[in-house]
Design a protein around this motif. Structure first.
Motif, PDB file in Angstrom:
ATOM      1  N   ARG A   1      -5.137  -9.328  -5.150  1.00  0.00           N
ATOM      2  CA  ARG A   1      -4.011  -9.937  -4.449  1.00  0.00           C
ATOM      3  C   ARG A   1      -3.728  -9.178  -3.155  1.00  0.00           C
ATOM      4  NH1 ARG A   1       0.445 -11.139  -9.229  1.00  0.00           N
ATOM      5  NH2 ARG A   1      -0.898 -12.513 -10.505  1.00  0.00           N
ATOM      6  N   PRO A   2      -3.272  -9.874  -2.158  1.00  0.00           N
ATOM      7  CA  PRO A   2      -2.908  -9.169  -0.923  1.00  0.00           C
ATOM      8  C   PRO A   2      -1.730  -8.246  -1.161  1.00  0.00           C
ATOM      9  CG  PRO A   2      -2.208 -11.472  -0.864  1.00  0.00           C
ATOM     10  CD  PRO A   2      -3.056 -11.328  -2.066  1.00  0.00           C
ATOM     11  N   LYS A   3      -1.641  -7.239  -0.334  1.00  0.00           N
ATOM     12  CA  LYS A   3      -0.572  -6.257  -0.519  1.00  0.00           C
ATOM     13  C   LYS A   3       0.803  -6.900  -0.394  1.00  0.00           C
ATOM     14  CE  LYS A   3      -3.342  -2.365   1.144  1.00  0.00           C
ATOM     15  NZ  LYS A   3      -3.430  -1.273   2.139  1.00  0.00           N
ATOM     16  N   SER A   4       0.982  -7.821   0.528  1.00  0.00           N
ATOM     17  CA  SER A   4       2.264  -8.490   0.708  1.00  0.00           C
ATOM     18  C   SER A   4       2.003  -9.988   0.860  1.00  0.00           C
ATOM     19  CB  SER A   4       2.998  -7.943   1.945  1.00  0.00           C
ATOM     20  OG  SER A   4       4.207  -8.628   2.137  1.00  0.00           O
ATOM     21  N   LYS A   5       2.259 -10.727  -0.198  1.00  0.00           N
ATOM     22  CA  LYS A   5       2.012 -12.164  -0.176  1.00  0.00           C
ATOM     23  C   LYS A   5       2.973 -12.865   0.779  1.00  0.00           C
ATOM     24  CE  LYS A   5       1.376 -16.055  -3.319  1.00  0.00           C
ATOM     25  NZ  LYS A   5       1.440 -16.492  -4.741  1.00  0.00           N
ATOM     26  N   LEU A   6       4.220 -12.398   0.806  1.00  0.00           N
ATOM     27  CA  LEU A   6       5.216 -13.027   1.670  1.00  0.00           C
ATOM     28  C   LEU A   6       4.857 -12.872   3.138  1.00  0.00           C
ATOM     29  CD1 LEU A   6       7.933 -14.413   2.167  1.00  0.00           C
ATOM     30  CD2 LEU A   6       9.027 -12.157   1.989  1.00  0.00           C
ATOM     31  N   TRP A   7       4.517 -11.632   3.548  1.00  0.00           N
ATOM     32  CA  TRP A   7       4.170 -11.396   4.948  1.00  0.00           C
ATOM     33  C   TRP A   7       2.883 -12.117   5.335  1.00  0.00           C
ATOM     34  CZ3 TRP A   7       7.544  -9.984   8.295  1.00  0.00           C
ATOM     35  CH2 TRP A   7       8.601  -9.170   7.921  1.00  0.00           C
ATOM     36  N   GLY A   8       1.959 -12.227   4.371  1.00  0.00           N
ATOM     37  CA  GLY A   8       0.747 -12.987   4.649  1.00  0.00           C
ATOM     38  C   GLY A   8       1.042 -14.459   4.885  1.00  0.00           C
ATOM     39  N   TYR A   9       1.973 -15.012   4.113  1.00  0.00           N
ATOM     40  CA  TYR A   9       2.359 -16.416   4.288  1.00  0.00           C
ATOM     41  C   TYR A   9       3.059 -16.615   5.628  1.00  0.00           C
ATOM     42  CZ  TYR A   9       4.813 -20.819   3.483  1.00  0.00           C
ATOM     43  OH  TYR A   9       5.311 -22.087   3.606  1.00  0.00           O
ATOM     44  N   LEU A  10       3.960 -15.684   5.964  1.00  0.00           N
ATOM     45  CA  LEU A  10       4.675 -15.799   7.239  1.00  0.00           C
ATOM     46  C   LEU A  10       3.728 -15.668   8.428  1.00  0.00           C
ATOM     47  CD1 LEU A  10       7.895 -13.701   6.462  1.00  0.00           C
ATOM     48  CD2 LEU A  10       7.667 -16.180   6.516  1.00  0.00           C
ATOM     49  N   TRP A  11       2.765 -14.782   8.311  1.00  0.00           N
ATOM     50  CA  TRP A  11       1.826 -14.604   9.416  1.00  0.00           C
ATOM     51  C   TRP A  11       0.924 -15.827   9.576  1.00  0.00           C
ATOM     52  CZ3 TRP A  11       1.208 -11.896  13.609  1.00  0.00           C
ATOM     53  CH2 TRP A  11      -0.048 -11.868  14.222  1.00  0.00           C
ATOM     54  N   PHE A  12       0.555 -16.443   8.465  1.00  0.00           N
ATOM     55  CA  PHE A  12      -0.289 -17.630   8.518  1.00  0.00           C
ATOM     56  C   PHE A  12       0.432 -18.790   9.206  1.00  0.00           C
ATOM     57  CE2 PHE A  12      -2.033 -21.550   6.695  1.00  0.00           C
ATOM     58  CZ  PHE A  12      -3.376 -21.385   6.995  1.00  0.00           C
ATOM     59  N   HIS A  13       1.758 -18.887   8.983  1.00  0.00           N
ATOM     60  CA  HIS A  13       2.560 -19.969   9.579  1.00  0.00           C
ATOM     61  C   HIS A  13       3.426 -19.441  10.724  1.00  0.00           C
ATOM     62  CE1 HIS A  13       1.485 -22.808   6.388  1.00  0.00           C
ATOM     63  NE2 HIS A  13       1.694 -21.837   5.520  1.00  0.00           N
ATOM     64  N   ARG A  14       2.953 -18.417  11.403  1.00  0.00           N
ATOM     65  CA  ARG A  14       3.789 -17.735  12.399  1.00  0.00           C
ATOM     66  C   ARG A  14       4.209 -18.651  13.542  1.00  0.00           C
ATOM     67  NH1 ARG A  14      -1.409 -16.083  12.525  1.00  0.00           N
ATOM     68  NH2 ARG A  14      -2.608 -16.165  14.481  1.00  0.00           N
TER      69      ARG A  14
END
Length: 324
Positions: A22-35
């Motif tokens: 799993r990525p270290k931070s799922k939330l930040w990964g989601y936010l960065w993907f939809h930045r």
């Protein structure tokens, strides 16, 4: 050609771990993907944060003996003093009644109007005529109530108004649309519908454009008439949009249109036209009773919030998605 068994080299293959990495931070990964989407949303979020959420701190003024020199924190606590005073005033119950009556008028006659117009425009075949009608009915939305108020006074005046001149030309008696209490509410609601119904049709036209054309084709094959297609295909397809906007409208029942009423009303029609917003304006800004005005505003906000929650709950119980 044969290869000896001893010459074969066996390369061990590392078995995949049964655990998912799993990525270290799922939330930040989601936010960065939809930045980019959140970047476009940022100005609206910033607006509501600055002008809607941060000012909520000022609601405690309703529970204090507010003094401009002392500020909000330095002012003495008053508890429920201003709420008790407010509920003991006959004037408050009068403006509350006026607010509810005017809002119900606007909801009863104003809410269905854009739906009906959108359904009618959806049936128009000639695109040029359709676009021309849309442009004409959209225009009043961009005109300020200050300008429209002046136009209405000139059109509906009992002395030199165009409408009353026509009435007198046909042998009738001039009607005090803007001065008679029995006509003022109807005139105000009609002018509100005329100004806003065209703009509100945009949402319903967008919902109608998203209906699958195959549903209409299937209905035609089954022999459905145009009216039957409207009842059984069109309206069910936009029902979610109608319910959503109805919930939002019920959540603002205590908002009866301050700008319109402030421009059109006068002391002669205070009995039927004075609403909570104009009452708060007079006692808060004109008379300087800030704590009492804050108490009225807080009461109005609590009623709106309660109606929004109840309406959303009822919608979800009936199988609709609701606001949240």
């Amino acid at each position: 050609m044969s290869i000896a068994k001893s010459e074969l080299t066996v390369i061990p293959v590392k078995q995949a771990s049964s655990k998912r990495v799993r990525p270290k931070s799922k939330l930040w990964g989601y936010l960065w993907f939809h930045r980019y989407l959140y970047l476009m949303l940022a100005p609206a979020m910033l607006y509501y944060l600055i002008f809607h959420y941060i000012p909520m701190y000022g609601a405690i003024v309703a529970f204090k003996e507010f003094s401009i020199t002392k500020g909000i924190l330095g002012s003495d606590w008053a508890g429920l003093k201003y709420f008790q005073y407010l509920f003991a005033q006959d004037k408050f119950w009068q403006v509350l009644q006026n607010t509810i009556v005017i809002s119900l008028y606007r909801l009863t006659f104003g809410f269905p109007a854009p739906i009906i117009v959108a359904l009618l425009l959806n049936e128009v075949v000639f695109l040029r005529f359709k676009r021309a009608v849309q442009t004409v009915i959209y225009l009043p939305h961009f005109i300020s109530w200050v300008i429209l108020g002046g136009l209405m006074i000139n059109l509906l005046s009992t002395d030199s108004g165009v409408v009353n001149n026509l009435i007198k030309a046909f042998g009738g008696t001039p009607v005090g649309f803007m001065s008679d209490e029995s006509y003022f509410r109807s005139t105000m609601v009609f002018s509100m519908i005329w100004k806003e119904f065209g703009w509100n049709t945009i949402i319903y036209m967008a919902a109608l454009a998203g209906i699958n054309p195959q549903l209409y084709e299937a209905a035609v094959v089954d022999g459905a008439s145009r009216w039957q297609r409207l009842i059984h295909v069109t309206l069910p397809s936009i029902r979610g949009t109608i319910v959503l906007l109805l919930i939002l409208r019920l959540g603002s029942v205590m908002e009866a249109g301050f700008e319109q009423i402030f421009v059109l009303y006068h002391p002669g029609v205070y009995q039927v036209a004075d609403i909570i917003d104009t009452y708060v304006y007079r006692i808060g800004l004109t008379e300087g009773r800030f704590s009492l005005a804050a108490a009225v505003g807080l009461f109005k906000s609590l009623i709106n919030f309660s109606l929004l929650v109840i309406a959303n709950r009822l919608a979800r119980m009936m199988g609709e998605q609701g606001v949240y």
